[in-house]
Enzyme design. Structure first.
Site, mmCIF file in Angstrom:
data_model
loop_
_atom_site.group_PDB
_atom_site.id
_atom_site.type_symbol
_atom_site.label_atom_id
_atom_site.label_comp_id
_atom_site.label_asym_id
_atom_site.label_seq_id
_atom_site.Cartn_x
_atom_site.Cartn_y
_atom_site.Cartn_z
ATOM 1 C CB SER A 256 2.412 -4.889 0.304
ATOM 2 O OG SER A 256 2.725 -5.898 1.272
ATOM 3 C CE1 TYR B 105 5.616 -7.472 -2.674
ATOM 4 C CE2 TYR B 105 5.222 -7.711 -0.262
ATOM 5 C CZ TYR B 105 4.949 -7.698 -1.738
ATOM 6 O OH TYR B 105 3.540 -7.207 -1.991
ATOM 7 C CE LYS C 140 3.827 -4.420 -4.416
ATOM 8 N NZ LYS C 140 3.131 -4.034 -5.422
#
Length: 316
Positions: free
Chosen positions: A117, A141, A145
């Site tokens: 991402s 998040y 990642k």
């Protein structure tokens, strides 16, 4: 090829699964359906309900199928939830990835495509982000990642890591698209709100941009699936790489809502609410590397992206 797609009942995973099925690959989908939907499971694929945290199940699947490739889409992805539940995100996005890598190495599967991402860049200062830009995630998040990426780079596998920017649109067949009870991404949420007679919301209109609203880069989910297909020859040659996937163009929130209103054939109107903390004014990616090294180029325009989501949403 025999391919395992984790999270194949989710939005991106389901579109990738459809494209690989069309190319006559044997597809096994692993999904715990915590956010994935049964309606998005490809009928031509072998489906196994389960979690990437269940290492015994993973080993069983790898024993039953001699996988040539794993496409790892399974992840927890909601930024706001990651702030409240960082341990949950660490378990699924980091530990889950390590479980997959362990099983791949144990069972002789050497090829991995990882869905990463743009969140790994955090609140980037550059207006045009490249693969070498500073990676400083500003939420759990993005942090998880980036941690997963580093695990993959240390593992003894061939890998392609794709850092997706704002993914939108539905599959060409209109069978697969974004299905969530609470939509948070701009294009699907604006389409849904307008279709229900509600007014879309803009969070902040005093940014240092051309119209005061945030500018973002949008890429069609079908273009992501194309990138996954394009790297198969490189994986066979034991090559690896990391690529940003976007359109290379920026569109403001106001421009997107105006286009959504046009496609829905309604009056252009919106509600403005205060800025959200941590939203950078501009996030757009350079796509030179993917174009030059992979021969990849986004096919779909922003209007086509919005319209495909609109058509998918109106048949639900």
């Amino acid at each position: 090829m025999q391919i395992l797609i984790t999270g194949g009942a989710g939005y991106i995973g389901s579109v990738i699964a459809e494209r690989f099925v069309q190319q006559k690959h044997v597809i096994v989908i692993l999904d715990d359906l915590s956010t994935g939907k049964r309606e998005l499971i490809n009928e031509a694929a072998i489906f196994v309900k389960g979690s990437i945290l269940n290492k015994a199940l993973l080993n069983q699947i790898f024993q039953q199928h001699k996988f040539d490739l794993v496409i790892h889409c399974a992840a927890k992805t909601v930024v706001s939830e990651s702030v409240v539940k960082p341990k949950l995100y660490y378990q699924h996005n980091v530990v889950g990835t390590q479980n997959i890598l362990d099983c791949m190495q144990k069972h002789g599967c050497n090829n991995l495509i990882f869905c990463s991402s743009a969140a790994v860049y955090g609140c980037a200062k550059e207006n045009l982000i490249s693969e070498t830009s500073v990676k400083k995630p500003c939420n759990p998040y993005g942090q998880t990642k980036l941690q997963a990426e580093r695990l993959i780079q240390k593992a003894k596998v061939n890998y392609f890591i794709f850092r997706f920017f704002n993914v939108a649109g539905a599959s060409r067949s209109l069978k697969y698209g974004m299905m969530k009870k609470k939509l948070t991404l701009l294009i699907p949420s604006a389409n849904q709100m307008i279709s229900k007679g509600k007014t879309p919301t803009i969070y902040g209109n005093h940014y240092r941009t051309k119209d005061g609203t945030c500018i973002r880069d949008y890429v069609h989910v079908e273009d992501l699936a194309t990138a996954c297909l394009l790297v198969l020859p490189q994986l066979k040659k034991n090559q690896s790489g990391i690529y940003n996937l976007g359109s290379g163009k920026g569109y403001s929130v106001l421009e997107i809502i105006k286009l959504v209103c046009q496609i829905n054939n309604v009056e252009f109107k919106y509600v403005v609410k205060p800025n959200r903390h941590g939203d950078p004014p501009i996030l757009v990616t350079a796509i030179n590397k993917a174009m030059q090294e992979l021969g990849w180029k986004p096919k779909y325009s922003i209007k086509e992206i919005i319209k495909s989501d609109y058509l998918f949403r109106n048949q639900l």
